[in-house]
Enzyme design. Structure first.
Site, PDB file in Angstrom:
ATOM      1  N   THR A  12      41.539  24.032  42.598  1.00 55.59           N
ATOM      2  CA  THR A  12      41.420  23.425  44.097  1.00 55.59           C
ATOM      3  C   THR A  12      40.003  23.169  44.298  1.00 55.59           C
ATOM      4  O   THR A  12      39.440  24.027  44.740  1.00 55.59           O
ATOM      5  CB  THR A  12      41.877  24.564  44.878  1.00 55.59           C
ATOM      6  OG1 THR A  12      43.187  24.955  44.209  1.00 55.59           O
ATOM      7  CG2 THR A  12      42.425  23.792  46.213  1.00 55.59           C
ATOM      8  N   LEU A  13      39.812  21.743  44.362  1.00 54.37           N
ATOM      9  CA  LEU A  13      38.260  21.504  44.614  1.00 54.37           C
ATOM     10  C   LEU A  13      37.809  21.950  45.821  1.00 54.37           C
ATOM     11  O   LEU A  13      36.642  22.205  46.062  1.00 54.37           O
ATOM     12  CB  LEU A  13      38.436  19.830  44.209  1.00 54.37           C
ATOM     13  CG  LEU A  13      36.899  19.399  44.418  1.00 54.37           C
ATOM     14  CD1 LEU A  13      36.097  19.758  43.040  1.00 54.37           C
ATOM     15  CD2 LEU A  13      36.955  17.639  44.338  1.00 54.37           C
ATOM     16  N   GLY A  30      36.315  41.972  30.113  1.00 52.59           N
ATOM     17  CA  GLY A  30      36.907  42.215  31.608  1.00 52.59           C
ATOM     18  C   GLY A  30      36.920  43.689  31.849  1.00 52.59           C
ATOM     19  O   GLY A  30      36.314  44.237  32.658  1.00 52.59           O
ATOM     20  N   GLY A  82      37.908  32.316  43.761  1.00 52.21           N
ATOM     21  CA  GLY A  82      38.645  33.296  44.624  1.00 52.21           C
ATOM     22  C   GLY A  82      37.486  34.451  44.875  1.00 52.21           C
ATOM     23  O   GLY A  82      36.397  34.273  44.625  1.00 52.21           O
ATOM     24  N   SER A 128      42.207  52.353  37.648  1.00 49.44           N
ATOM     25  CA  SER A 128      41.604  53.213  38.327  1.00 49.44           C
ATOM     26  C   SER A 128      41.882  54.815  38.520  1.00 49.44           C
ATOM     27  O   SER A 128      40.777  55.559  38.223  1.00 49.44           O
ATOM     28  CB  SER A 128      40.882  52.687  39.727  1.00 49.44           C
ATOM     29  OG  SER A 128      40.796  51.398  39.549  1.00 49.44           O
ATOM     30  N   LYS A 153      40.926  43.284  50.329  1.00 53.47           N
ATOM     31  CA  LYS A 153      39.332  43.023  50.240  1.00 53.47           C
ATOM     32  C   LYS A 153      38.646  42.462  51.718  1.00 53.47           C
ATOM     33  O   LYS A 153      37.369  42.955  51.721  1.00 53.47           O
ATOM     34  CB  LYS A 153      38.874  42.392  48.991  1.00 53.47           C
ATOM     35  CG  LYS A 153      39.160  43.224  47.723  1.00 53.47           C
ATOM     36  CD  LYS A 153      38.433  42.448  46.618  1.00 53.47           C
ATOM     37  CE  LYS A 153      38.738  43.237  45.341  1.00 53.47           C
ATOM     38  NZ  LYS A 153      38.125  42.660  44.347  1.00 53.47           N
ATOM     39  N   SER A 187      47.251  49.867  37.887  1.00 58.27           N
ATOM     40  CA  SER A 187      45.937  50.084  37.976  1.00 58.27           C
ATOM     41  C   SER A 187      45.398  50.886  37.032  1.00 58.27           C
ATOM     42  O   SER A 187      45.971  52.095  36.896  1.00 58.27           O
ATOM     43  CB  SER A 187      45.520  50.392  39.406  1.00 58.27           C
ATOM     44  OG  SER A 187      43.874  50.749  39.415  1.00 58.27           O
TER      45      SER A 187
HETATM   46  P1  NAP Z   1      42.250  35.498  43.705  1.00 57.29           P
HETATM   47  O1  NAP Z   1      41.168  35.573  45.046  1.00 57.29           O
HETATM   48  O2  NAP Z   1      43.531  35.272  43.857  1.00 57.29           O
HETATM   49  O3  NAP Z   1      41.569  34.060  42.947  1.00 57.29           O
HETATM   50  C1  NAP Z   1      42.168  33.601  41.928  1.00 57.29           C
HETATM   51  C2  NAP Z   1      41.459  32.265  41.169  1.00 57.29           C
HETATM   52  O4  NAP Z   1      42.451  31.891  40.165  1.00 57.29           O
HETATM   53  C3  NAP Z   1      41.315  31.025  42.179  1.00 57.29           C
HETATM   54  O5  NAP Z   1      40.321  30.511  41.684  1.00 57.29           O
HETATM   55  C4  NAP Z   1      42.609  30.245  41.516  1.00 57.29           C
HETATM   56  O6  NAP Z   1      42.235  29.101  41.940  1.00 57.29           O
HETATM   57  C5  NAP Z   1      42.649  30.677  40.083  1.00 57.29           C
HETATM   58  N1  NAP Z   1      44.091  30.311  39.325  1.00 57.29           N
HETATM   59  C6  NAP Z   1      44.858  31.061  39.608  1.00 57.29           C
HETATM   60  N2  NAP Z   1      45.804  30.507  38.730  1.00 57.29           N
HETATM   61  C7  NAP Z   1      45.246  29.556  38.213  1.00 57.29           C
HETATM   62  C8  NAP Z   1      45.753  28.499  37.274  1.00 57.29           C
HETATM   63  N3  NAP Z   1      47.044  28.685  36.875  1.00 57.29           N
HETATM   64  N4  NAP Z   1      45.008  27.494  36.869  1.00 57.29           N
HETATM   65  C9  NAP Z   1      43.788  27.504  37.042  1.00 57.29           C
HETATM   66  N5  NAP Z   1      43.233  28.357  38.158  1.00 57.29           N
HETATM   67  C10 NAP Z   1      44.013  29.357  38.556  1.00 57.29           C
HETATM   68  O7  NAP Z   1      41.733  36.596  42.844  1.00 57.29           O
HETATM   69  P2  NAP Z   1      40.366  37.226  42.240  1.00 57.29           P
HETATM   70  O8  NAP Z   1      40.390  38.699  43.175  1.00 57.29           O
HETATM   71  O9  NAP Z   1      39.345  36.364  42.362  1.00 57.29           O
HETATM   72  O10 NAP Z   1      40.803  37.730  41.014  1.00 57.29           O
HETATM   73  C11 NAP Z   1      40.672  36.849  39.624  1.00 57.29           C
HETATM   74  C12 NAP Z   1      40.770  37.620  38.203  1.00 57.29           C
HETATM   75  O11 NAP Z   1      39.781  38.396  38.072  1.00 57.29           O
HETATM   76  C13 NAP Z   1      42.008  38.383  38.519  1.00 57.29           C
HETATM   77  O12 NAP Z   1      42.570  38.347  37.335  1.00 57.29           O
HETATM   78  C14 NAP Z   1      41.189  40.030  38.654  1.00 57.29           C
HETATM   79  O13 NAP Z   1      42.176  40.984  37.966  1.00 57.29           O
HETATM   80  C15 NAP Z   1      40.308  39.935  38.039  1.00 57.29           C
HETATM   81  N6  NAP Z   1      39.354  40.787  38.306  1.00 57.29           N
HETATM   82  C16 NAP Z   1      38.741  41.548  37.287  1.00 57.29           C
HETATM   83  C17 NAP Z   1      37.623  42.383  37.617  1.00 57.29           C
HETATM   84  C18 NAP Z   1      37.179  43.456  36.847  1.00 57.29           C
HETATM   85  O14 NAP Z   1      36.716  44.593  37.251  1.00 57.29           O
HETATM   86  N7  NAP Z   1      37.294  43.106  35.313  1.00 57.29           N
HETATM   87  C19 NAP Z   1      37.230  42.711  39.009  1.00 57.29           C
HETATM   88  C20 NAP Z   1      37.855  41.471  40.090  1.00 57.29           C
HETATM   89  C21 NAP Z   1      38.821  40.768  39.707  1.00 57.29           C
HETATM   90  P3  NAP Z   1      42.958  28.026  43.097  1.00 57.29           P
HETATM   91  O15 NAP Z   1      41.640  28.256  44.133  1.00 57.29           O
HETATM   92  O16 NAP Z   1      42.993  26.661  42.566  1.00 57.29           O
HETATM   93  O17 NAP Z   1      44.117  28.816  43.631  1.00 57.29           O
END
Ligand code: NAP
Length: 476
Positions: free
Chosen positions: A371-372, A455, A348, A239, A286, A237
């Site tokens: 995932t639909l 990001g 997600g 942070s 979370k 992180s």
């Molecule tokens: P999460 O709850 O685990 O959700 C992951 C998402 O990614 C789901 O929609 C998943 O789809 C999809 N995914 C994973 N692998 C995939 C693949 N190979 N092909 C297509 N889709 C795929 O994670 P999250 O908390 O939402 O975080 C998502 C991303 O955002 C992370 O990289 C995180 O570091 C970033 N993030 C950044 C910030 C920032 O401040 N910049 C803040 C929050 C999050 P399925 O539903 O099909 O599994």
């Protein structure tokens, strides 16, 4: 005191390591088990080391069983330590199970303090408290280096301080769960903490610059408020860098620590013990922390996920700065009508916060997910449309903003979650992935002339809002 563990294979190398880190540390640990003590030149440099370095030095010859490299006889180890001691050292580290009466008398006669150490690479031995008291009663300094296997162990380690009534001791929580005990060593009652350029045994030891410059570990006192990041994993992180440099800039007596958390309930117990002021929350906690919050902001109730918690009187209050951080980056364009429709790739936790943020500002949202069913569930709760990510090409040119909210592209600069979604140049493209900074979709967006939100922009925007919640001050 920050104590630099010297990991060089020669004394010349150790001198260089010390020179590089001299401004960060106030003492050093010389590991004879890593050196060739048979070489007369090396032994001569060892003997004069404390004098030459000008700082107090702990002399150690660590056995293999205690995580070191020495595998000779005890007689040999004794003789190496005895010879080195002739040069004069402030401290010698001798293990609890080694009885070296002659060496101990010799050390005491030369004014060398004895650190009586015990190491446990599996956990915290049951008799830790009584062992520490017995060592202290003999006028020696106890050193417990024990493996921390979860937050519950960290609580146990913290209790050692309460039992020791301020007497000198060294307490080291090893492993990734033990990292907070290293940064907060003064709060844990330890008189010093080790740091090293290398973590040879995956013990969680931090570098001298991290301990001194990032965490200011040796300046932490009983008034320092502890903040942190709760997640699993947390070691990657950014942070701590964001918050600690902010605290330093506004001279706010606080420290921000990464807490690897296996059990949220235990963490809240630990947070009470340490009177933690607040914390950020990341994957996978979370949602799990929600039942422990006394108050939640409106968006937390709506989204069902929380990334920021602050102590408010006798209770914990949760908010979601991903939500407000994202809005702060697009608010103007929504207000002036530039953003009226959005495609969110992913369904997600992060996609959820962004979908609510956009829908609450009356932006039309389409969710595309691998995932639909997940796309459908999020679309139904936010009154959005949805489709499978496979059909992304059907929506080219149909949105004012595209938010890439999957983890695709993280640490892989060529991966693109929706390569068939063509960009026309009129859209804003936001990728939540911040490492690497230039992901495949961001490069496509640049080539098409789109407005870009990185990001990192979101990471900082939500971090600044967290900082404000923690301190009451704007991020400097
Ligand atoms: P999460 O709850 O685990 O959700 C992951 C998402 O990614 C789901 O929609 C998943 O789809 C999809 N995914 C994973 N692998 C995939 C693949 N190979 N092909 C297509 N889709 C795929 O994670 P999250 O908390 O939402 O975080 C998502 C991303 O955002 C992370 O990289 C995180 O570091 C970033 N993030 C950044 C910030 C920032 O401040 N910049 C803040 C929050 C999050 P399925 O539903 O099909 O599994």
């Amino acid at each position: 005191m920050l104590c630099l563990t010297l990991t060089g294979q020669t004394m010349e190398e150790n001198m260089e390591i010390l020179a590089r880190n001299r401004s960060f540390v106030s003492m050093a640990e010389l590991r004879l088990d890593l050196l060739d003590c048979e070489d007369p030149k090396q032994m001569s440099l060892i003997k004069s080391f404390e004098h030459d370095s000008g700082i107090p030095v702990i002399l150690t010859c660590r056995r293999k069983t205690d995580g070191g490299l020495f595998d000779g006889s005890e007689r040999k180890r004794n003789s190496i330590l005895r010879k080195a001691l002739e040069g004069g050292f402030s401290y010698i580290d001798l293990e609890l199970d080694t009885k070296k009466a002659e060496l101990e008398e010799y050390a005491k006669a030369r004014g060398t303090r004895i650190i009586r150490s015990f190491h446990d690479f599996s956990g915290i031995p049951e008799n830790t408290f009584s062992t520490i008291s017995k060592i202290q009663a003999k006028g020696e300094i106890p050193k417990a280096a024990v493996m921390i296997n979860g937050i519950q162990d960290l609580i146990t380690l913290y209790k050692v301080r309460e039992a020791s009534s301020g007497k000198e001791m060294i307490i080291v929580g090893m492993g990734q769960y033990g990292v907070p005990s290293r940064i907060l060593y003064r709060k844990f009652g330890s008189m010093l903490m080790f740091c090293s350029e290398k973590d040879t045994g995956n013990t969680g030891i931090l570098t001298p610059s991290a301990m001194k410059q990032l965490y200011h570990a040796d300046s932490i006192d009983f008034r320092t408020t502890v903040f942190g990041l709760v997640g699993n994993p947390v070691s990657h992180s950014m942070s701590p860098a964001i918050h600690n440099s902010g605290f330093e800039k506004i001279k706010f007596n606080a420290v921000y620590v990464p807490f690897l958390v296996d059990n949220v309930r235990s963490f809240f117990h630990f947070a009470e013990k340490l009177q933690i002021g607040g914390f950020s929350v990341t994957i996978p906690h979370k949602i799990a922390i929600l039942p422990y919050l006394g108050r939640s902001s409106r968006e937390v109730k709506q989204i069902g996920s929380c990334n920021t918690v602050v102590r408010e009187g006798a209770c914990w209050k949760g908010s979601n700065t991903d939500y407000y951080g994202f809005l702060s980056l697009v608010e103007n364009d929504i207000a002036n009508g530039k953003i009226q429709s959005a495609i969110i790739i992913g369904a997600g936790g992060a996609a959820r916060a962004i979908a609510y943020a956009l829908r609450n500002r009356k932006v039309n949202v389409l969710i595309l997910n691998r995932t639909l069913e997940k796309a459908k569930a999020l679309a139904e709760s936010t009154m959005s449309s949805y489709d499978s990510l496979e059909n992304a090409s059907l929506y080219s040119g149909k949105a004012d903003i595209i938010v890439q909210a999957t983890s695709v592209g993280m640490n892989d600069e060529d991966a693109d979650a929706a390569p068939n979604l063509k960009l026309t140049g009129h859209e804003t493209v936001c990728d939540l992935v911040y490492s690497p900074a230039e992901t495949a979709i961001i490069r496509r967006a640049q080539a098409s002339g789109c407005r870009i939100i990185h990001g990192m922009d979101l990471l900082l925007a939500q971090g600044y809002l967290q900082f404000e919640s923690f301190t009451g001050f704007k991020y400097p």
